[in-house]
Structure formats: structure tokens, C-alpha cells
Design a protein around this motif. Structure first.
Motif: not given
Lengths: 460, 460
Positions: B230-235, B285-298, B300-308
């Protein structure tokens, strides 16, 4: 000399120490605001703590002495002018940024913090507080909240009321209340904090604010869209607001404003420009180009002469310089100005501008319109010579005409300046009698003896 | 038979015609809500016009008879249960969509319109009204406004209070008031319309609402992010909310919720998942892929097993099906459930979930947390057997523990369900005495004789 009772003077001096001032020049200084009205307060208080504010309000209530909250006096409506005398409470010494909590997107501040100082402090955290009035560098957060200040960014990010989470305030009975919570959602009792926003110091004195912050976008880009006439520009505004890419600014200038910006302000705007939109998008390197494409596509249409992105930051700055040059340029038309910030539904902008043109002709006075088109919030500038009694009278009549026109279009008196004294007597036209009576009942609930900023906002 | 005075019965029958009901089975039907509480009203009113509502409130005020506004009774707090008797006013016959104005991004509706019906009507205009409670298909706009309903989309688009421009309402003194205007900005007097939102029918009965609409995004895509704990998800939630791409949904499940979704709901979630975030972005169609990239990047981090990202719409639907399977799956733990919607600042989510785990252990009851993490608004589900007196008592104690914990973390009692009867007695813990007294004074200003939904929201 002050007319305040000795007992009150002693109490306030004891509570506030050197933050209680009776000297004539201090009283003079704190008696004006940007409405150019002036009235002399009986004293000036410069509290440093909420406890001092509580003590002051309780003592003033005992003696039925008015209490007028003051930021830096940049408001344009006379809301900070102590027309009934009493104590002006200036929050200039309560200007701490108490806490910035990036993870919760919020900041806790005292009311006297300057908007600009706050923005600079937030920048280090990659955040900003959305309200961006032109006065940001010298207006306070407390003052912004008191009149529900907005600015160009409100079209995307909302005005002050939309960006506050919680307020600590002192009511007219001297109670210290805590409204709202540090959360972006809340359904716990009555929403008193948004009620206090825009109440112009007539319900309570804000002593601390918890503000909702937004992440700073990585970059911005501007579009200059020129139109044949106001109607086609206004139709473009409606198209821009009906598609999913909300602009971060959407500013409008009518033909007269464009001409002034060109002839006096030196702006590079061709003579066939009947109206101008300045559109801005924010985003990052990936999304911004697509946002600009979407906005240009919506901006183009019947009557659009040109819709082009600013090539670079310098071109963007030049475009906004044209907008900023407008206010000084207006003085070339006449020495006096009444600047009203009426709001209409976006679809009624053409009717508003056409109606204003008729009023200008009927009253034989120049009127120039520009402002925040995405919210339908236009600044209607009535130009006249204050030394000419006839022009003064016609300007007042024209202002009343503009209000009547605005209301007939389903709009309202003010979008971001507030009511104060300037529009107070027009309130019965905008708000029906039962609703005004309800507002008076709310005022009495917060301020049973009517000591907080008496005579403002509600008509007598 | 009814205990109402004959004079009142005659007045109401004359004003409402066949919209005034005294028969026992009708009264029974309108006596409950989704809190499973029940109380018998003295009569049921089904008005078709605002004039009928005015006549009803005035007549009831004369006789000091309670008036309880009702949508479709989907609320969970008992706010619509007529515990003090009186007249239940159901708005089911006032369900017209009066106007949709795409150019002004607003719609005018009667209070009985179902949220889902409105959304379907708006879709044709490429617009939507942001509040999306789970009950949308069978809850009314008036009910949504009364309890400030939210839903997953609130993280980006706000809850009911953030999406209302103007309200027409009948106060407890029978006055018809018009609050707000058809504009997205306003600084004209006190903001009574946002005050009415979330007031649960205790201040006024809403008879018409002008709603702020948003443009429908062209597409959406979901991300499934699994975490060790939970801690890593909350972070990750804090990281997601601190960057400029605001997700259109950001839902959280703790480890128990994940296990239930897998074991009972059949969700495809590996056993090492200690916590889950379901993240959604909207755009074109233009902006969504970039938004998804930005969110996946945020994400991911310590304790993240997978973000797809979900591969396609079917995968997105499967992901949300896991979330929807949760509520029924909870019943496998115990037949009874107390579902509280507490809110904390986003940064305090780990402390909330850890504290809830301790409470579950101390009180020996299963507690499962999931909900709207982007707003810090978690649904804390206390599971127990109502047939077991000891478990019932422990569940009540555990609920009080959860509220105390929430408040100690700077949070508040409710994010979107409201107070009603369920949390009323906890209000003095959440709101200090002077502020509660101020709320009572506001209540008295709107409803001098206390006839509107008595006993709800404010503690006695």
C-alpha cells in the motif's frame, strides 16, 4: 483625534500594541482603494495573529464600531473604503507562507501574502495558484479571495472560489471558525468556505487560507487569431469552448481595442482586423503542438482572417504586450474611465458587444471592450472627461445601460471585481427580492450587529 | 390514517391534486433509502411545478410539519428517511431536461432527471456532466446535488459542487430564490448555490439546476499498476497528482480488495499484488498516447511491480470489471457492511490504510479499502454479521475508530456520500463548536422554523 470610545481605544491598544494606529497620516493612507474613492477610518489595525483579530472584532462589536478588512487596496469597487468610519484592518503583517505541501497540491498562507510572492515560492515546487489578476504582484491572497479574483487563466483553472480548500476566519460576532478541510473533496456539512469567497469582508475576516494548487505546465504557446468582425470572433469563442482542448487563456479585443493597440500601443495588427482573439495553450513538448492544432482548427471559420501560432516566446510576449498596452492607450480617448467587468454566457458575447456599440453611440461616449472571452467576462471601458459634468452624467447613464443590457442577456454584474460600492445599487436589478432577502439573512447570521464592512455589497 | 391537520390536508390536496398521497403503501415505499433505515412519512407529495413546491412548503411551515426532499433514495446516509414524520417530496415528476446550450456548455434541468438520462441526452451534443456516482443510472441530479455526489471522474473534473452554475430553490420559509447565473465566473453577491449543494435538503428544496458541462473526450485509455504494498501505491498516487497530466480516474485497491477481486471476482491479478492502482486518461488520438506515457512514468517507482496500459477497450473493460466485482465479492467476507467514504490528504493515504489495518486487527473484523485515490477519498468497508450482537457492536466501534483516525490525519468524514443520520453524531469531532454554531445559524437563516429535513446533517 479619534471619535472612538476610550474603553475601545484602551482595549485595542492593549491587544495590538504598535499595530494599532491613530495618527492622521496613517488613517489617510488606509482610506482609499483603486476605485479612487476615499473615506477616513477612525483607526488602523495591523494585526500579526488571529487572536488579535478575534480580540479586535469582539471589542468593536461591543461598541458597534465598523471593521473593514483590507489587503493592499487594489480592488476597483470601493469595497475596502471605510465609508462608515471604524477600524481598517490591514493584513500586511500577516504575510507568512505557513506551509507548502506538494504531495497534497496545497499551500497554507496568511491573508496578507502577495499573490506574486506566493507564485514565486510555489514555482520551486513546480506548482502555481491559478488566480492571476493583473494586480498579482501587489494584491494579496486575502484580497483575491474577498472579491473572488480571477484573471485570464480562469478559463481553464477557475477563479479564487474554485481554488480554495479551507479557510480560517473571524465572524462578526468574533467567533473563530474553521471551514473546509485539506482535501479536494468534501461533503461534511455546509460549504462555508466558498460562501466566504467573494463576500468582500462582509461576513468574516479571513485569517488563514488553505489553497488548492495546480501543477505548472512545462510550456505555453500563444495563437493570434484575427477576425473580420466581433460576430465571427464570438462564434469562434463558442467553437473553442465546445471542443475538448480547453485553452489556458482566451482573450478578446473588439475593433476599437485593436485600433488603440495598433495606433497607440504600436502593436503589429493589420488595419482590417475587426476583432482579435489571443489564445494560449499549456502543456508539454509532446502534447502542446496537438493542443495548438486543435485550437487553431476551432479558431478558424467564417470571418477568420488569420489564426497563427506565435513563432517563439518573443512573439508570444509581443502578442501579450499588445493586450497590456491597452489600458494606458485608453487614456488617449479620454482622461476618465469606468471599467466594468460584466459577464454573459459565451454565446451572448456578440449581442453584448453590439449592444455596447449602440450605447456608445446613444450616449456619445467611446466604449472599448476587451477581456476574458472564454468565461464571457468582458471589461467594458467607458471613457469620459471627469471635468465635464455632462460627460460625467452620460458615463453614469451609459454604465447603467451596460448593466441592464448584460442582465437582459442572462449575464451578471461582475465576474471578478465584485460589487463593493460601485455596483451595490444595481444589485436589485441583478438579484430578485427574495434572494436578496436571503443574502441579508446570511449576512445577519455571520454578523448579527452589521459591523463588518457595512454598506458594501448589499444595497441599503 | 394521517396525523396531519385537516386544514393542511385540504391545502395540499388542492395544491397538488393527485400528486398528494396518503395511502399506506405509498407512504411505506417512500420511507426508506439505501441506508436501509426506514420511517413512515405522514404523506407523500409528487409535485410537477415549482409553484406547487412553494405552496407546499408555505403550508407546512404554517403547521410546523417537516418537509423531506427526495430523489430516488439511493443515498447511503439516511438523509432521505423521514425520521420526524412529515411530507416526503419526491421529485420524480419533475424530470424535464429544460434546455441544453452547447455553446455555453450548460444545461438546465429539473431536479428529478436521472443522472444517466441526462448523460445520454448530452452525448448527442458531445458534452457530459462530470459527476458519475456508481448510482448514476438510477439517481437524480437533484439528489446528486443534495449530497455533493462525486465518483471516479471527480479527480479531474470535480464533484457536483464544482459543476453547478445556478440553482432555483424554495427555502424553509417558502421563498423562491434564484442563486448564481448562467456564467462560468461570478462575483455578484454571496455564492448561495454552492452552499445549497451538499446541504441535504436542510436549507432549501432545489426545483431547477443550471449545470456546468464539459466536452466529451474523444477517447480514454486505462493503465493497470500493481504494487508490492500500500505504501508504494500511495507514494505513486502522490507522484501522479504532482505532475501536470491529471488522470481522468485514479482508483485504488488495497491488498484485501485485490485478493477478493481475484478469488471471488475472477480478476486476472497476480498473487504478489499488495495494492493496485487503476489509472485512466482521456484525450484525443494525438494527445492520449503522451498522457498515458506521462502517467506510466509517474506510476513507476519503488515498489511498483508493473504499470501497463490496457491493450484495447476490451482490456480496459476487464480492468474496470474487477473494480465493479468488488462490492458483491465483499459479501463473501460477511453478510453486513458499513461503507464509509472518508477523505484524507493524498499524502496521508498510507497512514489511513495502515491505521485501518490496525483497527481491523484490534476489532477482529475484516475491513477492505478501495476508492478514489486521486482525491484521497477511500471507501472503507467494515464487514460484520448483523445477526451477531457482539459483531454489530464491534463494527460500530470500528467505524468510530476509522472516523477518529481520519480526522487525526487532517481528513474529513465524507467525500461524496454526505452526513445524513449515519455520520451526524460524529460532526462535533470533525467540526469545532463555533463553526457548528455558525452552520446552525445558516440553517436558521434559510429555514427559520426548522421544517426542512429535521434531524439530518447537524447534530441535535
Amino acid at each position: 483625534m479619534s471619535d472612538l470610545p476610550d474603553d475601545l481605544l484602551r482595549t485595542l491598544a492593549a491587544a495590538l500594541g504598535d499595530g494599532f494606529r491613530l495618527d492622521a497620516d496613517e488613517r489617510l493612507t488606509y482610506g482609499y482603494d483603486n476605485s479612487r474613492r476615499h473615506a477616513l477610518p477612525d483607526a488602523v489595525a495591523l494585526p500579526t495573529t488571529r487572536e488579535q483579530v478575534v480580540a479586535l472584532v469582539r471589542a468593536c462589536r461591543t461598541h458597534r464600531v465598523p471593521v473593514i478588512a483590507r489587503g493592499r487596496g487594489t480592488n476597483t469597487t470601493g469595497a475596502a473604503v471605510p465609508t462608515a468610519g471604524g477600524i481598517v484592518v490591514s493584513f500586511e503583517r500577516m504575510r507568512r507562507i505557513v506551509d507548502v505541501r506538494p504531495g497534497d497540491r496545497c499551500a497554507v498562507v496568511e491573508p496578507g501574502v502577495l499573490n506574486g510572492d506566493l507564485q514565486r515560492a510555489l514555482k520551486a515546487h513546480g506548482l502555481f495558484w491559478p488566480p492571476d489578476p493583473t494586480s498579482a504582484d501587489f494584491s494579496t491572497v486575502g484580497g483575491n479571495l474577498a472579491c473572488n479574483a480571477g484573471g485570464p487563466r480562469a478559463v481553464k483553472y477557475g477563479a479564487s472560489r474554485d481554488n480554495v480548500l479551507a479557510l480560517t476566519a473571524v465572524t462578526g460576532s468574533g467567533a473563530l471558525i474553521h471551514c473546509g478541510s485539506a482535501t479536494t473533496k468534501g461533503a461534511t456539512g455546509y460549504d462555508l468556505q466558498r460562501l466566504l469567497v467573494g463576500s468582500e469582508g462582509t461576513l468574516a475576516l479571513i485569517v488563514e487560507a488553505m489553497l488548492k494548487l495546480a501543477p505548472l505546465p512545462a510550456s505555453r504557446r500563444a495563437i493570434r487569431a484575427r477576425y473580420r468582425d466581433v460576430e465571427s470572433a464570438a462564434a469562434a469563442v463558442a467553437r473553442l469552448m465546445a471542443q475538448p482542448t480547453t485553452p489556458s487563456m482566451l482573450e478578446f479585443m473588439d475593433g476599437d481595442a485593436v485600433r488603440l493597440a495598433r495606433e497607440i500601443g504600436g502593436a503589429d495588427l493589420p488595419a482590417d482586423t475587426g476583432a482579435l482573439l489571443m489564445i494560449e495553450a499549456d502543456g508539454d513538448a509532446h502534447t502542446l503542438p496537438h493542443a495548438i492544432d486543435a485550437l487553431i482548427s476551432a479558431a478558424r471559420g467564417d470571418g477568420c482572417l488569420e489564426a497563427l501560432p506565435a513563432a517563439d516566446e518573443a512573439a508570444r510576449e509581443r502578442l501579450w504586450a499588445a493586450r497590456k498596452a491597452l489600458s494606458p492607450a485608453l487614456r488617449s480617448l479620454a482622461p476618465g474611465k469606468i471599467n466594468e467587468d460584466v459577464v454573459v454566457p459565451v454565446s451572448r458575447i456578440p449581442a453584448l458587444v453590439a449592444g455596447v456599440r449602440t450605447i456608445a453611440r446613444d450616449r456619445a461616449l467611446p466604449i472599448v471592450c476587451f477581456g476574458h472571452a472564454g468565461n464571457g467576462n468582458l471589461h467594458v471601458n467607458l471613457m469620459y472627461d471627469p471635468a465635464d459634468a455632462d460627460q460625467r452624467a452620460r458615463a453614469q447613464t451609459a454604465m447603467a445601460d451596460v448593466f441592464a443590457l448584460t442582465l437582459s442577456l442572462g449575464g451578471t454584474l461582475s465576474g471578478e471585481h465584485g460589487i463593493g460600492l460601485a455596483k451595490r445599487d444595481f444589485m436589485p436589478q441583478a438579484i430578485d427580492a427574495p434572494t436578496l432577502a436571503m443574502m441579508r439573512a446570511v449576512k445577519t447570521a455571520f454578523d448579527p450587529d452589521g459591523i463588518l464592512n457595512p454598506g458594501k455589497l448589499l444595497p441599503p
